[in-house]
Scaffold this motif. Structure first.
Motif, PDB file in Angstrom:
ATOM      1  N   GLY G  39      35.202  38.651  39.246  1.00  6.99           N
ATOM      2  CA  GLY G  39      35.630  37.352  39.654  1.00  6.99           C
ATOM      3  C   GLY G  39      36.989  37.200  39.154  1.00  6.99           C
ATOM      4  O   GLY G  39      37.999  36.675  39.806  1.00  6.99           O
ATOM      5  N   LEU G  40      37.352  37.770  37.875  1.00  5.97           N
ATOM      6  CA  LEU G  40      38.678  37.501  37.458  1.00  5.97           C
ATOM      7  C   LEU G  40      39.718  38.355  38.198  1.00  5.97           C
ATOM      8  O   LEU G  40      40.886  37.869  38.868  1.00  5.97           O
ATOM      9  CB  LEU G  40      38.906  38.094  36.136  1.00  5.97           C
ATOM     10  CG  LEU G  40      38.761  37.262  34.790  1.00  5.97           C
ATOM     11  CD1 LEU G  40      38.880  37.944  33.516  1.00  5.97           C
ATOM     12  CD2 LEU G  40      40.003  36.259  35.010  1.00  5.97           C
ATOM     13  N   LEU G  41      39.536  39.442  38.558  1.00 10.33           N
ATOM     14  CA  LEU G  41      40.165  40.367  39.655  1.00 10.33           C
ATOM     15  C   LEU G  41      40.421  39.846  40.913  1.00 10.33           C
ATOM     16  O   LEU G  41      41.602  40.135  41.604  1.00 10.33           O
ATOM     17  CB  LEU G  41      39.678  41.668  39.566  1.00 10.33           C
ATOM     18  CG  LEU G  41      40.007  42.780  38.334  1.00 10.33           C
ATOM     19  CD1 LEU G  41      39.025  44.099  38.442  1.00 10.33           C
ATOM     20  CD2 LEU G  41      41.491  42.919  38.227  1.00 10.33           C
ATOM     21  N   ASN G  42      39.499  38.945  41.356  1.00 10.69           N
ATOM     22  CA  ASN G  42      39.513  38.393  42.542  1.00 10.69           C
ATOM     23  C   ASN G  42      40.849  37.590  42.685  1.00 10.69           C
ATOM     24  O   ASN G  42      41.410  37.156  43.825  1.00 10.69           O
ATOM     25  CB  ASN G  42      38.264  37.578  42.798  1.00 10.69           C
ATOM     26  CG  ASN G  42      38.227  37.344  44.339  1.00 10.69           C
ATOM     27  OD1 ASN G  42      38.417  38.030  45.162  1.00 10.69           O
ATOM     28  ND2 ASN G  42      37.762  35.982  44.629  1.00 10.69           N
ATOM     29  N   LYS G  43      41.190  36.919  41.477  1.00  9.21           N
ATOM     30  CA  LYS G  43      42.484  36.328  41.546  1.00  9.21           C
ATOM     31  C   LYS G  43      43.859  37.083  41.837  1.00  9.21           C
ATOM     32  O   LYS G  43      44.589  36.299  42.293  1.00  9.21           O
ATOM     33  CB  LYS G  43      42.637  35.561  39.984  1.00  9.21           C
ATOM     34  CG  LYS G  43      41.552  34.858  39.545  1.00  9.21           C
ATOM     35  CD  LYS G  43      42.000  33.875  38.420  1.00  9.21           C
ATOM     36  CE  LYS G  43      40.817  32.993  37.859  1.00  9.21           C
ATOM     37  NZ  LYS G  43      40.935  32.509  36.722  1.00  9.21           N
ATOM     38  N   VAL G  44      43.774  38.304  42.086  1.00 11.05           N
ATOM     39  CA  VAL G  44      45.066  38.904  42.351  1.00 11.05           C
ATOM     40  C   VAL G  44      45.493  38.380  43.788  1.00 11.05           C
ATOM     41  O   VAL G  44      46.739  38.368  43.981  1.00 11.05           O
ATOM     42  CB  VAL G  44      44.844  40.592  42.453  1.00 11.05           C
ATOM     43  CG1 VAL G  44      44.599  41.082  41.030  1.00 11.05           C
ATOM     44  CG2 VAL G  44      43.922  40.932  43.317  1.00 11.05           C
TER      45      VAL G  44
END
Ligand SMILES: [Mn+2]
Ligand SMILES: [Mn+2]
Lengths: 227, 249, 227, 249, 227, 227, 227, 227
Positions: G39-44
């Motif tokens: 989920g966090l990495l999706n922010k890239v």
């Protein structure tokens, strides 16, 4: 990709493919042997009880013969990888368990133990991280045994043997009671266990038929099922 | 300014599509109404089938034929209600509309034919004919809509399943043992008649295999009777009487 | 979604998961109890009629024991959510209905009523928005009863009891008349109802066998079924 | 004669089953009525969604926000009719009845939530909350029936597909290029929010993968805009103006 | 079934099969003709605007030629059975609509009407219970037209024609406004309608490219599209 | 594309389409004929043994009639292309094998040989690169035979013929033993072979029923299955 | 059943059920953690390159946090049974590999090694008969990485970062060349590898778009992919 | 079963299994070779036009190397059984056709003929009842060629070669026109042919991009597609 990783991965993947091929060959042999065992045992349905011992004598060495296969498998499977490869031969081993169990029932009237199966098939305890007989496969073999015994109850009567269905009925009821104490998940084993009820019912109907026609001694004068 | 007004100017397009929009909405609304009516027909037909089975398994002193006639009469009464619904659908199915919507009413129609043919079998012991079915879907000789041959055959094919149920539950009844033999021959004939038609009607081959299973169930039941009777050297109705006397006194 | 909403949703969903876990535990217990009941009742097939009362005495307290489960379930299920959760225990409750119905039949020869089942299992009417015995589950239990009675008709004869099949036949025919009053959907109940016909047929065959062999006394001289 | 009358005498059984028969018939009839109403709700909701898209693609001089408000107002009008149908279902869904029939009304309910949340997004640019949805299904604060969290989430999840359609068709419009970026961020947030909920709701994981596809379609579209714009060293709205002048004069 | 009934059923079913075969033959011919039309029209992507009229002159007679097919179909289909058989030729008729619509657009810059399509393909109004052009097929044809126009917008620029994309853009936007008035089911038409949006977007990109590069004259100085 | 290649490929593709249509027609005829054969043979289930010969007399010419089809197929199929087209008629040929095998069993009590099937269906050895009877299709026909014989065992008893099940039992056991010596892959044939066990069991149960009731001579006085 | 066998089997079956529940709990936790990472990495996709380092700083501790899970799993799994249970967590571990690989790429522009993954996730070599990272799972993680990078190439351009697609293109081509040297069987891994071509094509198209528009230095002046 | 038939059938079944294994081995080798060819040719996407000839020189001997495989296959396949086994290697042969066709296009700018493919792969005309190149496989190879050329058009531009897309566009349009004259059935070939339109469109868009930006000579001054 990191060359070291690449080499490592590729050697792993190729090793696996190789190993699979080698196991397949052994399983092929295993299948052949159990097919012969099952084929021979199929004759019980047309064999009168006096000729059973000689039939069993033919089968026993074939079962013992499976030891070369189990030994090869135990040697092929890498340490700790039993659970990775076991599905490849579970059908064969279940057939072997069935064969051994039917021989035991016909020979002694008793249920074969896990220890005895392992002994016949030459499965050593110290192989357990490479080859073992899991509970599941033992139970599958026993269910196949019951399937076959319900057929045998029918065919014994045809051959004029009215006592056999009674013996089978007692044996199967006992086995069924054992099964019903196990905590089975909703899987193939569970489904096959449920189907045992039909075999049991069929056997009861055969017993009914011979009882009704007084072809056997009335229940009071018959050996009782163990309590 | 010099907007190229000549090309299918937007207003013309809107006018044209206004017409399509209405047509598509009409079609969809009609489709929905027909699907709902078809569901009603299906449900009522299923109830008729249960009713027929119910009457045929009643414990009664009537002879089998009287019972069958009573069942058929009661069924026919209820079938009239269904015919009324089907009749009320005819305004939505005039001319071209029938074949545009045939797939939506097919399920109901087939279930109705199954129920109707079951009642007919009980009364006459025969398969209802295409014309007879079409007549029940008519108002003074004018059909509500054309009866598709495929729906007629697919509906009839379902009948064999009900006949199997009928035969099995008839067996424990007095005289039911003969009934089973009768139904067995009838279903065997149905199977033979339908076999030649399977290549022509989509879905019939699959139903034919259900018919096959039903037939084998009836055969197995008839076999069980024959085997039991074989041990005693008396005609079946005498045997029936002995059993009856023994059980109920 | 704003954080407040997200929290609300999460708390709701987690509440449901929690509840499901708690119900699962109860159902697990319920299953264990009904498995024991069914296991014990399985013995009727080998028990002569004089020993039946004592067998029933063993079973009855186990059935009553289910009350702690039903009470726990009724407490767990939120108001009006009976139908949301009931699939989780319907297998268990059907087994319990079967157990109670077989005990009733064997004890009194009559069909157990819904009221009586509710009483035995301790299901209170005022719980009906949280726990109740729906018609469907009661009917499933009765069908299992008939399945078992058809087996019993066969085994009773084997044990020399020629009256039982007649009693069973009358009982099952009446019950079947009840079932045939229902309009069923194409669901499991329908399929199981269809299978009833085969049980009925099997029972009739047994009756036929014993009648024609005059194994039962003419009706006037027969002992009355125990009330 | 000495028929063992004590056993569940047939009449008692018949009486008992009479009661069941009525109960089962009632249940079935209610189920049918609810399925029909649910189909109506589905169809009307689909029409609302088309209506919203239609207004949002109108060629008009209104600014985007005014247009969105007009769309939401029109949609809300039609949604009222659907709410009426849902309200009329409440008598069939009282107490225990709701969860007994939830599966039958789920499809309609979800489609309604999809339409409602689309109108809500156009008006407010946010996801409609659970409470807000429940309020539309209430009569003076009294809910018609409890709103299942799963239907709420599954309905919302379908919204992302409509937003994708909305974003793609907005692109050729003035200012639509910015709109696409806006929707892109919004759908990306939806995806993130739903991701944590997938293990709890059956069917949500599958819909999440559709959301994923929709998101990628929007991203691709936003990319195409960015790439085209990159060759010219002017802000996007000036570029828009140049193009507009060029095309329509 | 009695023999008379069976014969009746058989003759009906065989009649249908016969009819299907005959329709199939016509559809085969129809397909061949529309394939040629589409093949020829495919050349527009490499044809400069001055040579377009002569290309259209080649295509028009081929379209008119379809009249023999529509007449044959109208004669074959029994009264009121239009919807029963139409799926067999809907692909062909959609291709024909596309062909006629592209010819009309290229020739006059306008959208072809249903009436005009019917006229070109020789579909008579009085056949409507046997052969007609349903809204659905007309709309499918138009969507194919837009698919092709988005390709044409690109290729026209390659050939140095910077006006065409603008014309196409205005035409397609109007057409899209029409489509968005429809409430569609979740069927092929819906899916293809969704794809229209991508064509529209592609065309806009081309317009953007040529506008910003000032490859088109300011509108006042532009030649008017041919009527 | 190279014009020569284009012409060559197109003539190939069109030739194939043509040929497929022509083969389809023959297969359609073949199907009709075998359906009639199977339909007629279906009557054995309701026919008493004295009327069987006359039924077989009706069927035999219909089987021989298939020769016109096999001849047409052999003529249609290009040299070397047997394996390309054979799937189109394998269902029909399997049905024909079944028909011939059932006629042979009912007429002579023996298993039909491959040679005899080829003779009846008029398949010439010198056609083998265009039309032949592969082992697989022969075996499929035999499995269908067993399926049908298990049904016949049941229906013969209903018609009062208690000897037939015994004959069928011996015949099927023999056939089953043959099958179990074949090395079948894991394909349809294998799966159908596995299903034979159910047929065998059903037949054994019929033999049981008639033996138990002494409706046939006891096994000792009956012809024994070949060992 | 032999009481000893029965006890042994039942304890085995119940032990397995227990263990499965315990592993499930850990996997549930594992899933939660990797879902947060993903989920966090999706922010890239929406983050400009200057803010990437701080995003990675948020993710790294979460990855390291997985060590408690791997340790628990290694403790739960009985000796030698790695291959029995591994399917339960393979999805989680693949997600973790993906997370670690994306962090590595974004942080250093290089491909993460197997050793490094094991280090981050705290997987010790001496656990290998209970918990390890098989080549297959490592590769699955890398394929997911490529899927995500093709999306990133697109979104980076949207955010005005024209260099990123070039870097991604070089990295992915290299990785793809590595994959094509592996001997993959026809399984999921193979099918996912085949799909990599689409990602590669998409990335190439992005590079094309920025090159064509001269948004990046011409290839001659760019770092070349390793040959 | 007739012993002669049994032996015959069994030898047939086992012969087939054997042969399948042997063919599989050859196909495995064939796959390896074509994988290398395809892998090498994959480099064209990163290779400037001056280095292409040397790349082709590397590939050509590998293609010729396939002759040993085709010879082995021709020897293995029994007379007349080409159509029975061909599916086993059709993927490999299609890859080989693709390789040969791409080499031919890159080397001479022309489409490879069937004769030339046969020559390169060493397929002799007199083998045609055992091994041949069917039209279908040739066409599949060409479609893969177009898939790759659309990718090449994109990558050529990235490498600054703006003429290549024009050449590809002309070549592919010509090939597409050829395909559209073929009478394809509704099978995989048809579906892949339909997908060619997307490749064509992509190529047209690349040509558009370079034309719009005047990176190539305007169409009037460019070589025209052959009529
Ligand atoms: Mn029915
Ligand atoms: Mn939607």
């Amino acid at each position: 990709m990191d060359q070291h990783d690449l080499d490592f991965i590729n050697s792993q993947l190729e090793g696996d493919i190789d190993l699979r091929e080698k196991i397949k060959e052994q399983v092929h042999e295993f299948d052949k042997k159990t097919r012969t065992v099952v084929g021979l045992l199929n004759k019980v349905h047309g064999t009168t009880s006096d000729k059973i011992p000689s039939l069993l004598d033919d089968v026993r060495p074939l079962l013992v013969d499976c030891r070369t296969i189990t030994a090869s498998l135990a040697q092929l499977v890498p340490q700790n990888q039993f659970w990775r490869w076991k599905d490849m031969w579970s059908n064969s081993i279940r057939a072997a368990v069935f064969g051994a169990a039917l021989v035991e029932y016909l020979g002694t009237g008793t249920l074969i133990t896990v220890v005895k199966v392992n002994e016949i098939l030459g499965i050593h305890d110290e192989w357990k991280d490479r080859l073992a007989l899991p509970a599941e496969d033992y139970l599958h073999g026993l269910i196949t045994l019951v399937n076959e015994l319900s057929r045998l109850a029918v065919n014994a009567v045809t051959l004029g043997n009215y006592e056999e269905p009674i013996r089978i009925s007692i044996f199967v009821k006992d086995l069924f009671a054992g099964f019903s104490m196990l905590n089975l998940k909703n899987d193939t084993l569970r489904r096959r266990y449920d189907s045992l009820k039909y075999d049991l019912k069929k056997i009861e109907e055969v017993v009914y038929d011979v009882s009704l026609r007084k072809l056997v001694a009335p229940p009071g004068q018959r050996p009782q099922p163990t309590p | 300014m010099s907007q190229p007004q000549t090309l299918g100017s937007k207003d013309t397009v809107v006018q044209l599509f206004q017409h399509f929009a209405e047509e598509l909405d009409d079609q969809n609304d009609r489709r929905e109404r027909l699907i709902k009516s078809s569901r009603d027909v299906t449900n009522l037909s299923k109830k008729v089938i249960f009713l027929l089975h119910r009457i045929m398994t009643e414990e009664t002193d009537e002879d089998d034929h009287t019972l069958a006639l009573r069942a058929a009469t009661s069924g026919r009464q209820k079938l009239k209600d269904i015919q009324k619904i089907l009749g009320s659908m005819q305004v939505e199915l005039r001319g071209n509309l029938f074949w545009q919507n045939q797939k939506n009413i097919s399920p109901g129609l087939q279930e109705y034919i199954e129920a109707l043919s079951f009642a007919h079998y009980l009364e006459h012991g025969t398969l209802i004919s295409f014309q007879e079915v079409q007549e029940t879907l008519s108002d003074n000789g004018a059909p509500f809509f054309p009866l598709p041959m495929s729906d007629y055959l697919l509906g009839l094919s379902d009948l064999t399943g009900e006949l199997m149920r009928y035969a099995i539950s008839a067996i424990p009844r007095k005289g039911g043992r003969m009934k089973a033999d009768e139904v067995c021959s009838f279903v065997r004939r149905c199977k033979a008649d339908f076999a030649g038609l399977t290549p022509f009607v989509k879905g019939l081959a699959k139903k034919q295999s259900v018919t096959n299973q039903s037939l084998q169930k009836i055969e197995d039941a008839a076999y069980a009777i024959a085997v039991r009777t074989s041990e005693f050297d008396l005609p079946p109705d005498i045997l029936d009487d002995i059993v009856a006397r023994c059980v109920s006194g």
